[in-house]
Design an enzyme around this catalytic site. Structure first.
Site, PDB file in Angstrom:
ATOM      1  N   SER A 147       1.014  -1.217   0.048  1.00  0.00           N
ATOM      2  CA  SER A 147      -0.027  -0.067   0.065  1.00  0.00           C
ATOM      3  C   SER A 147       1.011   1.349   0.047  1.00  0.00           C
ATOM      4  CB  SER A 147      -0.786  -0.091   1.307  1.00  0.00           C
ATOM      5  OG  SER A 147      -1.667   1.106   1.070  1.00  0.00           O
ATOM      6  N   TYR A 161      -5.323   8.142  -5.862  1.00  0.00           N
ATOM      7  CA  TYR A 161      -4.128   7.128  -5.397  1.00  0.00           C
ATOM      8  C   TYR A 161      -4.540   6.495  -4.268  1.00  0.00           C
ATOM      9  CZ  TYR A 161       0.538   5.484  -4.298  1.00  0.00           C
ATOM     10  OH  TYR A 161       1.471   4.477  -4.093  1.00  0.00           O
ATOM     11  N   LYS A 165      -5.147   2.592  -2.684  1.00  0.00           N
ATOM     12  CA  LYS A 165      -4.363   1.951  -1.580  1.00  0.00           C
ATOM     13  C   LYS A 165      -4.925   1.816  -0.504  1.00  0.00           C
ATOM     14  CE  LYS A 165      -0.499   1.805  -3.908  1.00  0.00           C
ATOM     15  NZ  LYS A 165       0.345   0.707  -4.242  1.00  0.00           N
TER      16      LYS A 165
HETATM   17  N1  LIG Z   1       8.324   5.092  -4.543  1.00  0.00           N
HETATM   18  C1  LIG Z   1       7.484   5.503  -3.583  1.00  0.00           C
HETATM   19  O1  LIG Z   1       7.474   6.718  -3.167  1.00  0.00           O
HETATM   20  C2  LIG Z   1       6.247   4.596  -3.099  1.00  0.00           C
HETATM   21  C3  LIG Z   1       5.646   3.431  -3.829  1.00  0.00           C
HETATM   22  N2  LIG Z   1       4.659   2.881  -3.391  1.00  0.00           N
HETATM   23  C4  LIG Z   1       4.192   1.580  -4.043  1.00  0.00           C
HETATM   24  O2  LIG Z   1       5.291   0.739  -4.067  1.00  0.00           O
HETATM   25  C5  LIG Z   1       4.960  -0.031  -5.535  1.00  0.00           C
HETATM   26  C6  LIG Z   1       6.369  -0.014  -6.288  1.00  0.00           C
HETATM   27  O3  LIG Z   1       6.713   1.742  -6.559  1.00  0.00           O
HETATM   28  P1  LIG Z   1       7.894   1.924  -7.161  1.00  0.00           P
HETATM   29  O4  LIG Z   1       8.791   1.124  -6.831  1.00  0.00           O
HETATM   30  O5  LIG Z   1       8.021   3.450  -6.907  1.00  0.00           O
HETATM   31  O6  LIG Z   1       7.400   1.830  -8.733  1.00  0.00           O
HETATM   32  P2  LIG Z   1       8.161   1.786 -10.197  1.00  0.00           P
HETATM   33  O7  LIG Z   1       7.120   2.681 -11.113  1.00  0.00           O
HETATM   34  O8  LIG Z   1       9.456   2.102 -10.028  1.00  0.00           O
HETATM   35  O9  LIG Z   1       7.987   0.438 -10.568  1.00  0.00           O
HETATM   36  C7  LIG Z   1       6.587  -0.226 -10.833  1.00  0.00           C
HETATM   37  C8  LIG Z   1       6.869  -1.562 -11.057  1.00  0.00           C
HETATM   38  O10 LIG Z   1       5.380  -2.029 -11.568  1.00  0.00           O
HETATM   39  C9  LIG Z   1       5.629  -2.772 -12.845  1.00  0.00           C
HETATM   40  N3  LIG Z   1       4.090  -2.454 -13.221  1.00  0.00           N
HETATM   41  C10 LIG Z   1       3.348  -1.367 -13.334  1.00  0.00           C
HETATM   42  N4  LIG Z   1       2.373  -1.299 -13.933  1.00  0.00           N
HETATM   43  C11 LIG Z   1       2.066  -2.848 -14.187  1.00  0.00           C
HETATM   44  C12 LIG Z   1       1.124  -3.607 -14.741  1.00  0.00           C
HETATM   45  N5  LIG Z   1       0.045  -3.176 -15.173  1.00  0.00           N
HETATM   46  N6  LIG Z   1       1.174  -4.773 -14.824  1.00  0.00           N
HETATM   47  C13 LIG Z   1       2.496  -5.516 -14.399  1.00  0.00           C
HETATM   48  N7  LIG Z   1       3.390  -4.859 -13.817  1.00  0.00           N
HETATM   49  C14 LIG Z   1       3.210  -3.390 -13.799  1.00  0.00           C
HETATM   50  C15 LIG Z   1       6.454  -1.847 -13.593  1.00  0.00           C
HETATM   51  O11 LIG Z   1       6.937  -2.511 -14.857  1.00  0.00           O
HETATM   52  P3  LIG Z   1       6.211  -2.398 -16.316  1.00  0.00           P
HETATM   53  O12 LIG Z   1       5.789  -0.842 -16.390  1.00  0.00           O
HETATM   54  O13 LIG Z   1       7.230  -2.803 -17.225  1.00  0.00           O
HETATM   55  O14 LIG Z   1       4.958  -3.077 -16.303  1.00  0.00           O
HETATM   56  C16 LIG Z   1       7.463  -1.790 -12.635  1.00  0.00           C
HETATM   57  O15 LIG Z   1       8.135  -3.107 -12.416  1.00  0.00           O
HETATM   58  C17 LIG Z   1       3.599   0.727  -6.263  1.00  0.00           C
HETATM   59  O16 LIG Z   1       2.548   0.096  -5.948  1.00  0.00           O
HETATM   60  C18 LIG Z   1       3.680   2.192  -5.197  1.00  0.00           C
HETATM   61  O17 LIG Z   1       2.394   2.771  -5.519  1.00  0.00           O
HETATM   62  C19 LIG Z   1       4.286   3.006  -2.018  1.00  0.00           C
HETATM   63  C20 LIG Z   1       4.758   4.046  -1.067  1.00  0.00           C
HETATM   64  C21 LIG Z   1       5.750   4.994  -1.823  1.00  0.00           C
HETATM   65  C1  LIG Z   2      -0.438   6.900  10.456  1.00  0.00           C
HETATM   66  C2  LIG Z   2       1.017   7.133  10.047  1.00  0.00           C
HETATM   67  C3  LIG Z   2       1.098   7.919   8.905  1.00  0.00           C
HETATM   68  C4  LIG Z   2       1.853   9.152   8.979  1.00  0.00           C
HETATM   69  C5  LIG Z   2       2.225   9.988   8.140  1.00  0.00           C
HETATM   70  C6  LIG Z   2       2.568  11.228   7.553  1.00  0.00           C
HETATM   71  C7  LIG Z   2       2.981  11.332   6.343  1.00  0.00           C
HETATM   72  C8  LIG Z   2       2.866  12.800   5.768  1.00  0.00           C
HETATM   73  C9  LIG Z   2       3.677  12.689   4.279  1.00  0.00           C
HETATM   74  C10 LIG Z   2       3.152  11.563   3.408  1.00  0.00           C
HETATM   75  C11 LIG Z   2       3.997  11.599   2.062  1.00  0.00           C
HETATM   76  C12 LIG Z   2       2.979  10.637   0.886  1.00  0.00           C
HETATM   77  C13 LIG Z   2       3.448   9.297   0.713  1.00  0.00           C
HETATM   78  C14 LIG Z   2       2.950   8.810  -0.471  1.00  0.00           C
HETATM   79  C15 LIG Z   2       3.993   8.045  -0.969  1.00  0.00           C
HETATM   80  C16 LIG Z   2       3.683   7.326  -2.369  1.00  0.00           C
HETATM   81  O1  LIG Z   2       2.766   6.406  -2.339  1.00  0.00           O
HETATM   82  C17 LIG Z   2       4.083   7.845  -3.341  1.00  0.00           C
HETATM   83  N1  LIG Z   2       5.256   8.345  -3.524  1.00  0.00           N
HETATM   84  C18 LIG Z   2       4.095   6.768  -4.665  1.00  0.00           C
HETATM   85  O2  LIG Z   2       4.945   7.052  -5.851  1.00  0.00           O
END
Ligand SMILES: NC(=O)C1=CN([C@@H]2O[C@H](COP(=O)(O)OP(=O)(O)OC[C@H]3O[C@@H](n4cnc5c(N)ncnc54)[C@H](OP(=O)(O)O)[C@@H]3O)[C@@H](O)[C@H]2O)C=CC1
Ligand SMILES: CCCCCCCCCCCCCCCC(=O)[C@@H](N)CO
Length: 273
Positions: A147, A161, A165
Site C-alpha cells: 500500500s 491514488y 491504496k
Molecule cells: N516510490 C514511492 O514513493 C512509493 C511507492 N509505493 C508503491 O510501491 C509500489 C512500487 O513503486 P515503485 O517502486 O516506486 O514503482 P516503479 O514505477 O519504479 O515500478 C513499478 C513496477 O510495477 C510494474 N508495473 C506497473 N504497472 C504494471 C502492470 N499493469 N502490470 C504489471 N506490472 C506493472 C512496472 O513494470 P512495467 O511498467 O514494465 O509493467 C515496474 O516493475 C507501487 O505499488 C507504489 O504505489 C508506495 C509508497 C511509496
Molecule cells: C498513521 C501514520 C502515517 C503518518 C504519515 C505522515 C505522512 C505525511 C507525508 C506523506 C507523504 C506521501 C506518501 C505517499 C508515497 C507514495 O505512495 C508515492 N510516493 C508513490 O509514488
C-alpha cells in the site's frame, strides 16, 4: 513459524523496477528462487541480470514473465501456472506492481480513477486469487500487499491514488481472516516516499501542496524499504494498533476455525456414508 526463504519460490509483481526489484534482490540474497512479473520485457531482462549478481548458490533461478496484471484474470492465472511449472508452488507472493498519479480531484481525468483502481487494486487481487488455493492446500504461504502512507491517510492530490491504496487494506484484512487457519499469512506495507523511477515520474506533475506535504518526511532508499517489507513478511508480528482489535479478531478467528473443522468433519462423514 517464520517462512524459510532458502529454496522458496517468491513471485514479485512489479519486480523489474524500484521497490519490487529491491525486494527480489533481498529474497534472492537469502536463497530464494524468483519469478519477476511486469509488462516491459527489456526492463525485466535488465532486472534479472542485476538480481543474478547476488546469487548465493548455482541452483538459483530468476524467471521473467511479461504480463499486465491489471487486465485479464485468465492471463494472470496462466502466468502463475507457468511459474509454478518451472519453479514449483509459490511460497510467497509480493504484490508490488503499482503506479501513482497526483493532481486535484477536479483536474484528474475520470479515466485515471479507473486506471489506478485497476493497477493498484485489481492488479493485486488477480495474482493473489491465482495463488491462494494452492497455498491453502499446502498450508504454506505469504502474500504481501504494498500500500502506501497515502493508504493510511487521505492526502491532498491523492484522491485517486489514496483510494486505490485504502482498498488494498480492506482486501488484506478480510483475506487474513479467511486464511489464517490454513497457516497463510498476509502482510501490508505502508511505505513513505521512496527514491525509485516511479517516484521520479510522479514528481513531474505533483501539485505544490502535495509536494510540501511530502517534504515534511524524508525520502527513503528502496533497498531499506525492501528489507523491512521482506522481514515483516517472514516473521509476522502484530502492529500496536492491531492489539486494540485483538479481542474481536480473536473471537472472529475462532468462528472461522470452528466452521473449518465442522466443514471438514461433514466432508469426511459424507465420504464414509
Ligand atoms: N516510490 C514511492 O514513493 C512509493 C511507492 N509505493 C508503491 O510501491 C509500489 C512500487 O513503486 P515503485 O517502486 O516506486 O514503482 P516503479 O514505477 O519504479 O515500478 C513499478 C513496477 O510495477 C510494474 N508495473 C506497473 N504497472 C504494471 C502492470 N499493469 N502490470 C504489471 N506490472 C506493472 C512496472 O513494470 P512495467 O511498467 O514494465 O509493467 C515496474 O516493475 C507501487 O505499488 C507504489 O504505489 C508506495 C509508497 C511509496
Ligand atoms: C498513521 C501514520 C502515517 C503518518 C504519515 C505522515 C505522512 C505525511 C507525508 C506523506 C507523504 C506521501 C506518501 C505517499 C508515497 C507514495 O505512495 C508515492 N510516493 C508513490 O509514488
Amino acid at each position: 513459524k517464520p517462512l524459510g526463504l532458502p529454496g522458496a519460490h517468491v513471485v514479485v509483481t512489479g519486480g523489474s523496477s524500484g521497490i519490487g526489484k529491491c525486494i527480489a534482490i533481498e529474497c534472492y540474497k537469502q536463497g530464494a528462487f524468483i519469478t519477476l512479473v511486469a509488462r516491459n520485457e527489456d526492463k525485466l531482462l535488465q532486472a534479472k541480470k542485476e538480481i543474478e549478481k547476488h546469487s548465493i548458490n548455482d541452483k538459483q533461478v530468476v524467471l521473467c514473465i511479461s504480463v499486465d496484471v491489471s487486465q485479464d484474470y485468465n492471463q494472470v492465472e496462466n502466468v502463475i501456472k507457468q511459474a509454478q511449472e518451472k519453479l514449483g508452488p509459490v511460497d510467497m507472493l509480493v504484490n508490488c506492481a503499482g503506479t501513482s498519479v497526483s493532481g486535484k480531484f477536479e483536474d484528474l481525468e475520470v479515466s485515471t480513477f479507473e486506471r489506478l483502481m485497476s493497477i493498484n487494486y485489481l492488479g493485486s487481487v488477480y495474482p493473489s486469487r491465482a495463488v491462494i488455493t494452492t497455498m491453502k492446500e499446502r498450508r504454506v504461504g505469504r502474500i504481501v500487499f504494498v500500500s502506501s502512507q497515502a493508504g493510511q491517510l487521505g492526502l491532498f492530490g491523492f484522491t485517486a491514488y489514496s483510494a486505490s491504496k485504502f482498498a488494498i487494506r480492506g482486501l488484506a484484512e478480510a483475506l487474513q481472516m479467511e486464511v489464517k487457519p490454513y497457516n497463510v499469512y498476509i502482510t501490508v506495507a505502508y511505505p513513505p516516499d521512496t527514491d525509485t523511477p516511479g517516484f521520479a515520474e510522479e514528481n513531474r506533475t505533483k501539485p505544490l501542496e502535495t509536494r510540501l506535504i511530502s517534504e515534511t518526511t524524508s525520502v527513503c532508499k528502496p533497498e531499506q524499504v525492501a528489507k523491512q517489507i521482506v522481514k515483516d513478511a517472514i516473521v509476522v508480528t502484530m502492529g500496536l494498533f492491531r492489539t486494540i482489535a485483538l479481542f474481536y479478531l480473536g473471537s472472529f478467528d475462532s468462528i472461522v476455525r470452528r466452521c473449518m473443522m465442522q466443514r471438514e468433519k461433514s466432508e469426511i462423514a459424507n465420504k464414509t456414508a
